[in-house]
Design an enzyme around this catalytic site. Structure first.
Site, PDB file in Angstrom:
ATOM      1  N   HIS A 183      -1.823  -5.257   1.494  1.00 44.50           N
ATOM      2  CA  HIS A 183      -3.052  -6.046   1.299  1.00 44.50           C
ATOM      3  C   HIS A 183      -2.629  -7.438   0.874  1.00 44.50           C
ATOM      4  CE1 HIS A 183      -6.769  -7.719  -0.118  1.00 44.50           C
ATOM      5  NE2 HIS A 183      -6.100  -8.112  -1.184  1.00 44.50           N
ATOM      6  N   TYR A 224     -12.441  -4.183  -3.264  1.00 45.90           N
ATOM      7  CA  TYR A 224     -12.985  -4.539  -1.950  1.00 45.90           C
ATOM      8  C   TYR A 224     -14.440  -5.027  -2.016  1.00 45.90           C
ATOM      9  CZ  TYR A 224      -8.775  -3.094   0.459  1.00 45.90           C
ATOM     10  OH  TYR A 224      -7.474  -3.009   0.904  1.00 45.90           O
ATOM     11  N   GLU A 244      -9.284 -11.414  -7.195  1.00 46.23           N
ATOM     12  CA  GLU A 244      -8.439 -10.214  -7.095  1.00 46.23           C
ATOM     13  C   GLU A 244      -7.356 -10.204  -8.171  1.00 46.23           C
ATOM     14  OE1 GLU A 244      -9.047  -9.482  -2.295  1.00 46.23           O
ATOM     15  OE2 GLU A 244      -7.069 -10.054  -3.032  1.00 46.23           O
ATOM     16  N   LYS A 289       0.827  -1.201   0.000  1.00 46.53           N
ATOM     17  CA  LYS A 289       0.000   0.000   0.000  1.00 46.53           C
ATOM     18  C   LYS A 289       0.877   1.273   0.000  1.00 46.53           C
ATOM     19  CE  LYS A 289      -3.822  -2.328   2.423  1.00 46.53           C
ATOM     20  NZ  LYS A 289      -4.618  -2.423   3.669  1.00 46.53           N
ATOM     21  N   ASN A 298      -1.741  -0.210   7.282  1.00 51.23           N
ATOM     22  CA  ASN A 298      -1.076  -1.465   7.660  1.00 51.23           C
ATOM     23  C   ASN A 298      -0.199  -2.040   6.554  1.00 51.23           C
ATOM     24  OD1 ASN A 298      -3.136  -2.240   6.002  1.00 51.23           O
ATOM     25  ND2 ASN A 298      -4.245  -3.439   7.515  1.00 51.23           N
TER      26      ASN A 298
HETATM   27  P1  ADP Z   1      -7.144  -7.371   5.739  1.00 54.75           P
HETATM   28  O1  ADP Z   1      -6.424  -6.332   4.929  1.00 54.75           O
HETATM   29  O2  ADP Z   1      -6.328  -7.817   6.925  1.00 54.75           O
HETATM   30  O3  ADP Z   1      -7.661  -8.522   4.912  1.00 54.75           O
HETATM   31  P2  ADP Z   1      -9.868  -6.383   5.778  1.00 54.75           P
HETATM   32  O4  ADP Z   1     -10.080  -7.056   4.467  1.00 54.75           O
HETATM   33  O5  ADP Z   1     -10.828  -6.724   6.871  1.00 54.75           O
HETATM   34  O6  ADP Z   1      -8.416  -6.647   6.364  1.00 54.75           O
HETATM   35  O7  ADP Z   1      -9.887  -4.801   5.594  1.00 54.75           O
HETATM   36  C1  ADP Z   1      -9.235  -4.205   4.492  1.00 54.75           C
HETATM   37  C2  ADP Z   1      -8.446  -2.995   4.939  1.00 54.75           C
HETATM   38  O8  ADP Z   1      -9.328  -1.986   5.414  1.00 54.75           O
HETATM   39  C3  ADP Z   1      -7.478  -3.257   6.086  1.00 54.75           C
HETATM   40  O9  ADP Z   1      -6.258  -3.795   5.665  1.00 54.75           O
HETATM   41  C4  ADP Z   1      -7.334  -1.862   6.659  1.00 54.75           C
HETATM   42  O10 ADP Z   1      -6.429  -1.069   5.922  1.00 54.75           O
HETATM   43  C5  ADP Z   1      -8.735  -1.269   6.471  1.00 54.75           C
HETATM   44  N1  ADP Z   1      -9.619  -1.440   7.642  1.00 54.75           N
HETATM   45  C6  ADP Z   1     -10.260  -2.582   8.007  1.00 54.75           C
HETATM   46  N2  ADP Z   1     -11.060  -2.366   9.089  1.00 54.75           N
HETATM   47  C7  ADP Z   1     -10.938  -1.061   9.394  1.00 54.75           C
HETATM   48  C8  ADP Z   1     -11.508  -0.209  10.394  1.00 54.75           C
HETATM   49  N3  ADP Z   1     -12.391  -0.671  11.273  1.00 54.75           N
HETATM   50  N4  ADP Z   1     -11.148   1.086  10.427  1.00 54.75           N
HETATM   51  C9  ADP Z   1     -10.289   1.572   9.523  1.00 54.75           C
HETATM   52  N5  ADP Z   1      -9.719   0.839   8.549  1.00 54.75           N
HETATM   53  C10 ADP Z   1     -10.014  -0.456   8.475  1.00 54.75           C
HETATM   54 MG    MG Z   2      -9.140  -8.590   3.428  1.00 55.47          MG
END
Ligand code: ADP
Ligand code: MG
Length: 199
Positions: free
Chosen positions: A157, A52, A168, A12, A154
């Protein structure tokens, strides 16, 4: 074939800005996975939204995950409605993911989806395990992201399931952009007999 499993990874914008491209690629490479596609781009909002929403239950799931995390820490979630939380996250993600260049990659190998998720770590860096990329290089949290009304930063992805990965990969790459080739080390990892090592 299990050794042909593929998964999608995106470094990211914050990962690129933190100069972690090499560090991240190193971690996936050294475990034995094979890089079969890579490109740099600045994504568009609709591309991020499309990514997403490939899984129609993602919005709800992401909301549930956030609410559960607050409750586990004994804190009060900003809303009890998972759809509402999820929609807000999706909106904020579009700003985050289009803020600068990202690296989009496809990795291949046995249990690629699961192994990459393990090395990447849990969604919230505050609580992701030490030794994972998110645990080692960032410290963001649900509460910091909510306070500032933004997405959690974070770094990475990574696809969450085989089904998600296939969709994806198709979303970000054409088949022509992926390269099928054999890595010499695959013989050691996957062949039944280790013939030909001794002279
Ligand atoms: P992952 O990336 O671990 O698969 P998710 O698919 O649940 O997680 O969410 C996608 C991305 O959205 C996360 O990596 C993070 O950057 C963001 N995200 C998820 N939940 C939240 C939240 N509650 N508040 C802010 N950002 C979030
Ligand atoms: Mg995810």
């Amino acid at each position: 074939m299990i050794s042909k499993q593929r998964t999608l990874v995106i470094i990211k914008p914050d990962g690129v800005q933190r100069s972690l491209i090499g560090e991240i690629i190193k971690r996936y490479e050294r475990v034995g996975l094979k890089l079969i596609g890579i490109k740099m781009m600045v994504p568009e909002k609709k591309q991020v939204k499309g990514h997403y929403t490939l899984n129609p239950s993602w919005v709800r799931n992401v909301g549930e995950k956030a609410i559960e995390s607050y409750k586990k820490k004994g804190e009060k979630p900003p809303s009890e409605n998972p759809e509402e939380v999820g929609e807000k996250v999706l909106e904020n993600l579009q700003g985050y993911m289009t803020s600068g260049p990202v690296i989009v990659m496809v990795w291949q190998g046995a249990h690629a989806v699961e192994v990459i998720r393990k090395i990447t770590g849990g969604t919230e860096p505050r609580s992701s395990d030490v030794g994972t990329v998110r645990g080692d290089f960032v410290l963001d949290s649900y509460s910091m992201a909510d306070t500032d009304n933004r997405a959690i930063r974070n770094i990475i992805h990574a696809s969450g399931s085989d089904d998600e990965a296939e969709k994806e990969i198709e979303h970000w790459f054409t088949e022509g952009e992926l390269t099928n080739y054999r890595l010499v080390q695959e013989q050691i990892m996957y062949d039944v007999n280790l013939d030909g090592i001794l002279e």
